[in-house]
Design a protein around this motif. Structure first.
Motif, PDB file in Angstrom:
ATOM      1  N   GLY A  89       0.531  -1.415   0.206  1.00  0.00           N
ATOM      2  CA  GLY A  89       0.139   0.047   0.128  1.00  0.00           C
ATOM      3  C   GLY A  89       1.085   1.187   0.099  1.00  0.00           C
ATOM      4  N   ILE A  90       0.336   2.789  -0.311  1.00  0.00           N
ATOM      5  CA  ILE A  90       0.585   3.593  -0.332  1.00  0.00           C
ATOM      6  C   ILE A  90      -0.481   4.525   0.085  1.00  0.00           C
ATOM      7  N   ALA A  91       0.225   5.877   0.968  1.00  0.00           N
ATOM      8  CA  ALA A  91      -0.734   6.475   1.616  1.00  0.00           C
ATOM      9  C   ALA A  91       0.444   8.066   1.950  1.00  0.00           C
ATOM     10  N   ILE A  92      -0.511   9.097   1.670  1.00  0.00           N
ATOM     11  CA  ILE A  92       0.341  10.940   1.944  1.00  0.00           C
ATOM     12  C   ILE A  92      -0.489  11.083   3.252  1.00  0.00           C
ATOM     13  N   GLU A  93       0.948  11.087   3.838  1.00  0.00           N
ATOM     14  CA  GLU A  93       0.737  11.803   5.585  1.00  0.00           C
ATOM     15  C   GLU A  93       1.138  12.794   5.255  1.00  0.00           C
ATOM     16  N   HIS A  94       0.309  13.672   5.925  1.00  0.00           N
ATOM     17  CA  HIS A  94      -0.119  15.000   6.142  1.00  0.00           C
ATOM     18  C   HIS A  94       0.316  16.104   7.614  1.00  0.00           C
ATOM     19  N   LEU A  95       0.463  15.047   8.854  1.00  0.00           N
ATOM     20  CA  LEU A  95       0.477  15.562  10.107  1.00  0.00           C
ATOM     21  C   LEU A  95       1.652  14.352  10.872  1.00  0.00           C
ATOM     22  N   PRO A  96       2.667  14.663  11.142  1.00  0.00           N
ATOM     23  CA  PRO A  96       3.055  16.357  11.416  1.00  0.00           C
ATOM     24  C   PRO A  96       4.055  16.709  10.555  1.00  0.00           C
ATOM     25  N   ASN A  97       4.516  15.769  10.021  1.00  0.00           N
ATOM     26  CA  ASN A  97       4.837  16.593   8.961  1.00  0.00           C
ATOM     27  C   ASN A  97       4.137  15.955   7.222  1.00  0.00           C
ATOM     28  N   TYR A  98       5.215  16.602   6.484  1.00  0.00           N
ATOM     29  CA  TYR A  98       4.339  15.551   4.320  1.00  0.00           C
ATOM     30  C   TYR A  98       4.822  14.692   4.063  1.00  0.00           C
ATOM     31  N   ARG A  99       3.919  13.917   3.537  1.00  0.00           N
ATOM     32  CA  ARG A  99       5.504  12.802   3.338  1.00  0.00           C
ATOM     33  C   ARG A  99       4.571  11.772   3.147  1.00  0.00           C
ATOM     34  N   ILE A 100       5.628  10.536   2.077  1.00  0.00           N
ATOM     35  CA  ILE A 100       4.793   9.425   2.015  1.00  0.00           C
ATOM     36  C   ILE A 100       5.281   8.385   2.616  1.00  0.00           C
ATOM     37  N   VAL A 101       4.138   7.425   2.227  1.00  0.00           N
ATOM     38  CA  VAL A 101       5.056   6.305   3.357  1.00  0.00           C
ATOM     39  C   VAL A 101       3.982   4.963   2.253  1.00  0.00           C
ATOM     40  N   VAL A 102       5.221   4.108   2.122  1.00  0.00           N
ATOM     41  CA  VAL A 102       5.321   2.873   0.836  1.00  0.00           C
ATOM     42  C   VAL A 102       5.262   1.850   1.980  1.00  0.00           C
ATOM     43  N   LEU A 103       4.314   1.368   2.578  1.00  0.00           N
ATOM     44  CA  LEU A 103       4.244   0.207   3.119  1.00  0.00           C
ATOM     45  C   LEU A 103       4.085  -1.456   2.184  1.00  0.00           C
ATOM     46  N   LEU A 104       5.088  -2.005   2.680  1.00  0.00           N
ATOM     47  CA  LEU A 104       5.992  -3.320   1.675  1.00  0.00           C
ATOM     48  C   LEU A 104       5.820  -4.406   2.594  1.00  0.00           C
ATOM     49  N   THR A 105       5.536  -5.596   2.115  1.00  0.00           N
ATOM     50  CA  THR A 105       5.810  -6.593   2.848  1.00  0.00           C
ATOM     51  C   THR A 105       7.371  -7.588   2.902  1.00  0.00           C
ATOM     52  N   GLY A 106       7.892  -8.277   3.512  1.00  0.00           N
ATOM     53  CA  GLY A 106       8.559  -8.479   3.687  1.00  0.00           C
ATOM     54  C   GLY A 106       9.538  -8.214   4.905  1.00  0.00           C
ATOM     55  N   THR A 107      10.876  -8.488   6.220  1.00  0.00           N
ATOM     56  CA  THR A 107      11.810  -7.843   6.491  1.00  0.00           C
ATOM     57  C   THR A 107      12.771  -6.544   5.979  1.00  0.00           C
ATOM     58  N   ASP A 108      12.961  -7.111   4.852  1.00  0.00           N
ATOM     59  CA  ASP A 108      14.497  -6.031   4.371  1.00  0.00           C
ATOM     60  C   ASP A 108      13.780  -4.674   4.400  1.00  0.00           C
ATOM     61  N   PRO A 109      14.434  -4.162   4.798  1.00  0.00           N
ATOM     62  CA  PRO A 109      14.454  -2.400   4.811  1.00  0.00           C
ATOM     63  C   PRO A 109      14.618  -1.860   3.546  1.00  0.00           C
ATOM     64  N   VAL A 110      13.349  -0.902   3.599  1.00  0.00           N
ATOM     65  CA  VAL A 110      14.466  -0.511   2.419  1.00  0.00           C
ATOM     66  C   VAL A 110      14.955   1.295   2.782  1.00  0.00           C
ATOM     67  N   VAL A 111      15.828   1.761   2.602  1.00  0.00           N
ATOM     68  CA  VAL A 111      16.504   3.164   2.280  1.00  0.00           C
ATOM     69  C   VAL A 111      15.231   4.082   2.131  1.00  0.00           C
ATOM     70  N   GLU A 112      15.207   5.434   3.236  1.00  0.00           N
ATOM     71  CA  GLU A 112      14.168   6.525   3.375  1.00  0.00           C
ATOM     72  C   GLU A 112      14.546   6.782   2.152  1.00  0.00           C
ATOM     73  N   GLN A 113      13.722   7.626   0.650  1.00  0.00           N
ATOM     74  CA  GLN A 113      14.124   8.354  -0.121  1.00  0.00           C
ATOM     75  C   GLN A 113      13.750   9.133  -0.243  1.00  0.00           C
ATOM     76  N   SER A 114      13.376  10.118  -1.035  1.00  0.00           N
ATOM     77  CA  SER A 114      13.270  11.633  -1.224  1.00  0.00           C
ATOM     78  C   SER A 114      12.740  12.388  -3.240  1.00  0.00           C
TER      79      SER A 114
END
Length: 435
Positions: A89-114
């Protein structure tokens, strides 16, 4: 968030599925004169003002975020392809800051992007550990919807919460005892093999409301130079001696004819109600019925003016008083729409308002789609929707998104959420008229 709101107000909900008929309180059109056509920056500023009020941010910050919302779509489309095997899934978060959050299966981490969008840097955060992909949850709805409906006295609404990766089962409060100690949730989770959340609402949506609208002022034939048929306007029709009001969505064309779309559950034969005159009369054009498509994933019909000299404009009203109109510049596919996107609609009953998308994959409760609805409807948080908004345009700036189908209401009459059909599902052969 919508689901949190639902749980917090479950004891006070009143669900009404279709937003079709309107009783007297219809927003009046502007008195005389054509609506002013907005420039793209005007449309952006209008929506940004709503955003600033909703989230308590300065106007200039709201402007940047609204620009970023549209500009970031190609980046999130690319991410969906890159992580398609893990995409939950994916969602736009507005508070406390504006950002995009991507939800993934598995446990392998993904480095934050912009991504640079709208003149600002938008962080993209990856959350891992989801139990199922979005496709898996949608497949579960497709495979088990009939069994889930048959297992409950009242057919529930179903959807995918892309913020959490859960299959949301929206059950009637009359069925709440079935989930005592989480029994219903556990049973559906075992059946479907995906994470499940039960949300309780008062009762499932019902079909077309039978409210009779108040008598309208005298309708007079529209002069040739009086204007054009547009979206976001009032249409009226009679069924079994009762008069109903709906809202036009967008102007469309099949390459030969131009017409206007509204919801398929509105009356077949309609009259388009234009501007109001000082003597209380309103101009009116009869609209002939072309066809309707109202099964599973569609709720749309096309009507065309019967007078040969009536014109159409690729515009829709964008304010409550109908003094502003926006050109349709483009449209957005449902697959590119995200939970958390801030969108607006202009309904004939409620006027102009904006809110946040709650779910992109939603199947309304009951049998509102000629039977069970498919999980192709987009649910938008309230608080503004009422009967009479059916067919209304949903938009972001000058981007067309869809047509309002129905809504769910609390006992006090306030809107909990409404849902719309994406412009993806306009009838075959008909496309949006745009500039």
């Amino acid at each position: 968030m919508l689901m949190t709101l639902i749980r917090a107000t479950a004891s006070a909900l009143l669900v009404i599925g279709m937003a079709t008929a309107s009783v007297a309180q219809v927003v009046p059109p502007s008195a005389g004169g054509a609506a002013r056509v907005q420039l793209p920056v005007d449309a952006l500023m209008q929506d940004a003002a709503e955003y600033a009020q909703r989230f308590g941010v300065p106007f200039d910050e709201a402007m940047r975020r609204m620009r970023a919302q549209g500009d970031s779509v190609p980046a999130t489309d690319a991410l969906r392809e890159t992580f398609k095997d893990r995409w939950a899934g994916i969602a736009i978060e507005h508070l406390p800051n504006y950002r995009i959050v991507v939800l993934l299966t598995g446990t392998d981490p993904v480095v934050e992007q912009s991504v640079m969008a709208g003149g600002m840097t938008v962080p993209i955060v990856f959350r891992t550990g989801a139990a199922a992909t979005r496709e898996a949850v949608l497949a579960a709805i497709t495979r088990y919807q009939a069994k889930i409906r048959d297992s409950l006295p009242h057919p529930p609404g179903l959807g995918v919460d892309q913020r959490t990766g859960e299959l949301v089962v929206m059950t009637a409060s009359a069925d709440a005892d079935l989930d005592r100690n989480g029994e219903l949730r556990a049973r559906i989770a075992a059946m479907t093999g995906v994470p499940v959340r039960i949300d309780i609402v008062d009762r499932p949506p019902v079909d077309m409301a039978q409210d009779q609208v108040a008598p309208v002022p005298t309708l007079i034939p529209a002069p040739v130079d009086s204007g054009a048929i547009e979206g976001g306007a009032r249409v009226i029709g009679t069924v079994d001696g009762k008069r109903y009001a709906c809202t036009t969505g967008f102007v469309v064309s099949d390459g030969v004819r131009n017409g206007v779309v509204t919801a398929a559950h509105c009356p077949d034969t309609l009259s388009y109600v234009g501007k109001r005159f000082s003597d209380g009369g309103r101009e009116e054009w009869p609209l002939a019925f072309v066809g309707q498509w109202g099964w599973g994933y569609q709720d749309v019909q096309v009507n065309v003016a019967t007078a040969p000299d009536v014109s159409y404009a690729p515009l829709f009203y964008a304010d409550t008083a109908k003094t502003l109109a926006r050109p349709v510049a483009t449209w957005r596919y449902r697959t590119s729409t995200r939970a958390g996107d801030f969108v607006c609609h202009r309904g004939e009953r409620t006027g102009y308002s904006c809110a946040v998308i709650a779910m992109v994959d939603f199947a309304p409760a009951g049998d509102l789609c000629g039977g069970a609805c498919l999980p192709t409807w987009v649910a938008v948080e309230g608080p503004t929707c009422k009967a009479g908004d059916s067919g209304a345009p949903v938009f972001e700036g000058s981007t067309a998104l869809g047509l309002v189908k129905g809504g769910t209401y609390r006992r006090d009459g306030t809107c909990l959420f409404y849902y719309y059909m994406s412009t993806d599902y306009l009838p075959q052969g008909w496309t949006l008229l745009h500039r």
